[in-house]
Design a protein around this motif. Structure first.
Motif, PDB file in Angstrom:
ATOM      1  N   UNK A 237     -20.634 -15.180 -66.517  1.00 43.47           N
ATOM      2  CA  UNK A 237     -20.996 -16.114 -67.585  1.00 43.47           C
ATOM      3  C   UNK A 237     -20.031 -16.021 -68.771  1.00 43.47           C
ATOM      4  N   UNK A 238     -19.578 -14.810 -69.063  1.00 43.20           N
ATOM      5  CA  UNK A 238     -18.613 -14.669 -70.154  1.00 43.20           C
ATOM      6  C   UNK A 238     -17.259 -15.257 -69.746  1.00 43.20           C
ATOM      7  N   UNK A 239     -16.938 -15.139 -68.460  1.00 43.34           N
ATOM      8  CA  UNK A 239     -15.712 -15.786 -67.965  1.00 43.34           C
ATOM      9  C   UNK A 239     -15.780 -17.285 -68.167  1.00 43.34           C
ATOM     10  N   UNK A 240     -16.931 -17.877 -67.832  1.00 41.02           N
ATOM     11  CA  UNK A 240     -17.118 -19.315 -68.048  1.00 41.02           C
ATOM     12  C   UNK A 240     -17.045 -19.654 -69.533  1.00 41.02           C
ATOM     13  N   UNK A 241     -17.617 -18.780 -70.358  1.00 39.73           N
ATOM     14  CA  UNK A 241     -17.607 -19.000 -71.809  1.00 39.73           C
ATOM     15  C   UNK A 241     -16.177 -18.971 -72.366  1.00 39.73           C
ATOM     16  N   UNK A 242     -15.337 -18.107 -71.796  1.00 41.13           N
ATOM     17  CA  UNK A 242     -13.942 -18.006 -72.248  1.00 41.13           C
ATOM     18  C   UNK A 242     -13.148 -19.273 -71.937  1.00 41.13           C
ATOM     19  N   UNK A 243     -13.593 -20.003 -70.903  1.00 42.43           N
ATOM     20  CA  UNK A 243     -12.937 -21.275 -70.594  1.00 42.43           C
ATOM     21  C   UNK A 243     -13.130 -22.265 -71.734  1.00 42.43           C
ATOM     22  N   UNK A 244     -14.331 -22.250 -72.317  1.00 43.41           N
ATOM     23  CA  UNK A 244     -14.588 -23.132 -73.469  1.00 43.41           C
ATOM     24  C   UNK A 244     -13.727 -22.733 -74.667  1.00 43.41           C
ATOM     25  N   UNK A 245     -13.344 -21.448 -74.699  1.00 43.37           N
ATOM     26  CA  UNK A 245     -12.456 -20.982 -75.775  1.00 43.37           C
ATOM     27  C   UNK A 245     -10.978 -21.166 -75.403  1.00 43.37           C
ATOM     28  N   UNK A 246     -10.753 -21.750 -74.209  1.00 45.72           N
ATOM     29  CA  UNK A 246      -9.401 -22.011 -73.685  1.00 45.72           C
ATOM     30  C   UNK A 246      -8.595 -20.737 -73.446  1.00 45.72           C
ATOM     31  N   UNK A 247      -9.327 -19.657 -73.177  1.00 50.96           N
ATOM     32  CA  UNK A 247      -8.688 -18.387 -72.850  1.00 50.96           C
ATOM     33  C   UNK A 247      -8.739 -18.238 -71.316  1.00 50.96           C
ATOM     34  N   UNK A 248      -7.921 -19.051 -70.641  1.00 47.13           N
ATOM     35  CA  UNK A 248      -8.075 -19.260 -69.201  1.00 47.13           C
ATOM     36  C   UNK A 248      -7.732 -18.037 -68.356  1.00 47.13           C
ATOM     37  N   UNK A 249      -6.694 -17.293 -68.706  1.00 46.19           N
ATOM     38  CA  UNK A 249      -6.284 -16.138 -67.894  1.00 46.19           C
ATOM     39  C   UNK A 249      -7.327 -15.031 -67.916  1.00 46.19           C
ATOM     40  N   UNK A 250      -7.833 -14.730 -69.109  1.00 40.43           N
ATOM     41  CA  UNK A 250      -8.870 -13.693 -69.223  1.00 40.43           C
ATOM     42  C   UNK A 250     -10.145 -14.160 -68.526  1.00 40.43           C
ATOM     43  N   UNK A 251     -10.407 -15.474 -68.624  1.00 33.95           N
ATOM     44  CA  UNK A 251     -11.574 -16.038 -67.947  1.00 33.95           C
ATOM     45  C   UNK A 251     -11.484 -15.804 -66.439  1.00 33.95           C
ATOM     46  N   UNK A 252     -10.300 -16.050 -65.872  1.00 34.37           N
ATOM     47  CA  UNK A 252     -10.107 -15.826 -64.434  1.00 34.37           C
ATOM     48  C   UNK A 252     -10.309 -14.366 -64.052  1.00 34.37           C
ATOM     49  N   UNK A 253      -9.830 -13.461 -64.898  1.00 39.81           N
ATOM     50  CA  UNK A 253     -10.013 -12.026 -64.623  1.00 39.81           C
ATOM     51  C   UNK A 253     -11.494 -11.682 -64.508  1.00 39.81           C
ATOM     52  N   UNK A 254     -12.306 -12.184 -65.457  1.00 38.82           N
ATOM     53  CA  UNK A 254     -13.753 -11.903 -65.461  1.00 38.82           C
ATOM     54  C   UNK A 254     -14.425 -12.497 -64.226  1.00 38.82           C
ATOM     55  N   UNK A 255     -14.090 -13.738 -63.913  1.00 39.94           N
ATOM     56  CA  UNK A 255     -14.711 -14.406 -62.761  1.00 39.94           C
ATOM     57  C   UNK A 255     -14.350 -13.695 -61.462  1.00 39.94           C
ATOM     58  N   UNK A 256     -13.091 -13.268 -61.331  1.00 40.02           N
ATOM     59  CA  UNK A 256     -12.651 -12.575 -60.111  1.00 40.02           C
ATOM     60  C   UNK A 256     -13.319 -11.214 -59.949  1.00 40.02           C
ATOM     61  N   UNK A 257     -13.689 -10.585 -61.052  1.00 33.98           N
ATOM     62  CA  UNK A 257     -14.440  -9.318 -60.980  1.00 33.98           C
ATOM     63  C   UNK A 257     -15.857  -9.581 -60.485  1.00 33.98           C
ATOM     64  N   UNK A 258     -16.462 -10.673 -60.989  1.00 34.13           N
ATOM     65  CA  UNK A 258     -17.869 -10.965 -60.685  1.00 34.13           C
ATOM     66  C   UNK A 258     -18.069 -11.552 -59.289  1.00 34.13           C
ATOM     67  N   UNK A 259     -17.136 -12.390 -58.832  1.00 36.31           N
ATOM     68  CA  UNK A 259     -17.325 -13.164 -57.599  1.00 36.31           C
ATOM     69  C   UNK A 259     -17.668 -12.323 -56.372  1.00 36.31           C
ATOM     70  N   UNK A 260     -16.956 -11.231 -56.062  1.00 37.45           N
ATOM     71  CA  UNK A 260     -17.297 -10.453 -54.854  1.00 37.45           C
ATOM     72  C   UNK A 260     -18.728  -9.909 -54.887  1.00 37.45           C
ATOM     73  N   UNK A 261     -19.191  -9.495 -56.076  1.00 35.59           N
ATOM     74  CA  UNK A 261     -20.565  -8.965 -56.180  1.00 35.59           C
ATOM     75  C   UNK A 261     -21.597 -10.069 -55.961  1.00 35.59           C
ATOM     76  N   UNK A 262     -21.319 -11.245 -56.516  1.00 39.93           N
ATOM     77  CA  UNK A 262     -22.247 -12.372 -56.354  1.00 39.93           C
ATOM     78  C   UNK A 262     -22.337 -12.769 -54.882  1.00 39.93           C
ATOM     79  N   UNK A 263     -21.199 -12.761 -54.193  1.00 38.58           N
ATOM     80  CA  UNK A 263     -21.177 -13.072 -52.756  1.00 38.58           C
ATOM     81  C   UNK A 263     -21.927 -11.999 -51.971  1.00 38.58           C
ATOM     82  N   UNK A 264     -21.708 -10.731 -52.356  1.00 38.56           N
ATOM     83  CA  UNK A 264     -22.378  -9.612 -51.682  1.00 38.56           C
ATOM     84  C   UNK A 264     -23.895  -9.759 -51.738  1.00 38.56           C
TER      85      UNK A 264
END
Length: 574
Positions: A237-264
């Protein structure tokens, strides 16, 4: 012969298996309800293993005739069933507990029905059941009440797009959990869900700083309680929030950390969200190929689950535009059709998309598009007229309500002044004298009630003494207890009160209490500082509700209004 040779050993083998199976089946019902429930949840998401425990639970509940446990068994079975069959089980759970005041049932069953209807996209039925559950839980289980309130908030936020309305409910839930041990097993998960709801709502409203605050708070709590799924959700959710702040690279880092756990954890809804925001981040970095790849993943999950919310719809116009610009009419048509299909499904289930269709497409008939636009404008004008008419109706309704309120206040004030002008002490003296002499004026009534004349006089005298000694201030007084004190039959007392006091026994007692209350409140300023509950007990009532009802019936005004007017009226004795 060879076949018959093996018949007996085979029979013995099968019979031994049958015998060994019987004690196992029977042994389950020997377990306690708590043990069966524990075994059921230990095998979560393994339906074949869970089913015997749920059936044993039901069998035990029926055998022991325990309706609440029977309802819980139906609830457990509903979790293992398809939607329509689940509703049947939940209706059974409601049926066996509808007249009970259990902490969980029937509120939990109604709430579960709401979730089933939500999965069927029947939002009206879902909300109806959630509201019933909420009203029941409000009476006797505050924790369950706020869990259901959270569910309603989440539905309004995610499914209906009513973010501001949902935010109010999330805040109420947050205030409830603030007084709890939010790191205990009981409260940690629902509290973290509320934090996520707040963060997600603020993100949707583009209030990024507030979203970050609750994401960080939730992240800390999920770490402290070792909740890996909610920890991943706050990261996502914070990764998505960073997109609204246009901080796209950091947003991707957060989402990539979360995605494997969500899939698991097989959380399809948030897996879809992760791909969606990954696409948005790549689009922000002007990497259209990766954006398209991830928007297609969003569509793949929708195709499997048939679930998507308005928040994640903008990927389809993106795909349509991308394939149109690349001359790929096949894919352009594919995603255009899919987008219109989803729009139709959402509209049929009492929902509107957060945005109208935002794409361009080829059409062989420009005049048709022009006519549609003209028709749309005409409809807008018609809506404007309806809006003006509606506003006029609201103004008239408010004026009418104000006039009504003015009349009510005027009526209340007149009743208050009438009470204040009454010499209560004089009335009491006159009433007592009248009641002592009443038999002389009503000899004709003796025959109608069939009670001896001397006995009537005795009971009337005892009633007068009862009033003078303020016996009516005793709580829980009944016609039976008073008859026992009078050493007479309760039917005699009832008939005499009905005929000579011209009231039912309850009215008689309540009127005496309210008359005494009026006098006491006028004379004693100390009593005017009491709460309504305290006054109720002071004047012989069991609770504030019964006192208020009796007061209003006797005087035509509420006790709170009477007290307020007493305080505002000068020259009241203290």
């Amino acid at each position: 012969m060879l076949q018959r040779k093996y018949h007996l050993p085979l029979f013995l083998l099968l019979f031994s298996v049958f015998l060994s199976a019987q004690p196992k089946k029977n042994s389950l019902t020997q377990l306690s309800f708590a043990e069966l429930k524990e075994l059921y949840w230990k095998n979560e998401k393994k339906i074949p293993q869970q089913l015997p425990y749920a059936n044993a639970y039901l069998h035990k509940a029926i055998t022991e005739d325990q309706p609440v446990e029977r309802a819980r068994a139906y609830f457990l079975l509903s979790l293992l069933s398809e939607s329509d069959k689940a509703l049947v089980y939940l209706d059974s759970a409601v049926f066996f507990t509808k007249d009970l005041k259990d902490l969980k049932f029937p509120a939990s069953a109604y709430s579960a029905k709401g979730h089933v209807y939500k999965k069927q996209f029947k939002y009206k039925e879902a909300i109806d059941n959630f509201l019933i559950a909420e009203n029941i839980a409000k009476q006797n289980n505050q924790d369950l009440y706020y869990e259901i309130k959270f569910t309603i908030a989440a539905l309004r936020s995610e499914e209906l797009g009513e973010i501001n309305e949902a935010l109010v409910l999330f805040k109420e839930c947050f205030n409830h959990y603030n007084n709890k041990d939010v790191r205990s097993p009981v409260y940690s998960y629902p509290y973290q869900l509320v934090l996520f709801g707040l963060a997600d709502a603020y993100k949707a409203l583009n209030v990024s700083d507030s979203a970050t605050y609750y994401n960080k708070k939730g992240y800390i709590e999920s770490k402290a309680t070792n909740s890996q799924l909610t920890n991943a959700l706050f990261t996502l959710n914070e990764g998505a929030n960073l997109i609204f702040k246009k901080n796209y690279k950091v947003a991707l880092d957060s989402i990539n950390i979360a995605l494997p756990k969500v899939i698991l954890y097989k959380d399809k809804g948030n897996t879809l969200a992760a791909y969606y925001y990954t696409a948005k981040a790549y689009d922000g970095l002007n990497n259209k190929k990766e954006a398209v790849k991830n928007f297609i993943k969003v569509d793949s999950i929708y195709t499997l689950s048939k679930r998507i919310t308005p928040e994640f719809m903008s990927g389809y116009p993106y795909l349509i535009s991308y394939f149109k610009n690349n001359g790929d009419k096949v894919n352009q048509l594919k995603y255009l059709t899919k987008y219109m299909e989803i729009d139709s499904v959402l509209q049929n289930n009492y929902k509107e998309l957060t945005k109208k269709l935002q794409y361009e497409y080829d059409t062989p008939n420009l005049m048709l598009e022009k006519e549609n636009l003209i028709k749309s404008l005409q409809e807008d004008n018609s809506k404007s007229y309806w809006s003006i008419g509606f506003l006029i109706l609201i103004v008239l309704a408010m004026a009418g309500f104000s006039f009504y309120q003015h009349k009510v206040k005027k009526s209340y004030r007149a009743r208050f002044e009438k009470i204040m002008q009454t010499n209560t002490e004089k009335i009491e003296i006159e009433t007592t004298q009248k009641e002592v002499d009443i038999f002389e004026a009503n000899k004709s009534k003796t025959e109608s009630i069939g009670i001896n004349e001397n006995l009537i006089n005795q009971i009337l005298k005892k009633l007068a003494d009862f009033e003078n000694t303020k016996g009516f201030l005793e709580t829980n007084i009944t016609i039976q207890t008073l008859s026992d004190v009078f050493e007479t039959n309760n039917k005699y007392v009832s008939k005499i009160v009905n005929i000579y006091k011209e009231k039912t026994f309850i009215q008689y007692i309540n009127d005496l209490r309210i008359e005494y209350a009026l006098t006491s409140l006028k004379e004693d300023s100390r009593l005017r500082k009491y709460t309504i509950q305290a006054l109720a007990i002071e004047f012989g009532f069991n609770n504030a509700e019964s006192f208020s009802a009796a007061f209003h019936k006797k005087t035509g005004i509420k006790p709170t209004y009477f007290l307020k007017q007493l305080e505002e009226t000068p020259n009241i004795e203290s």
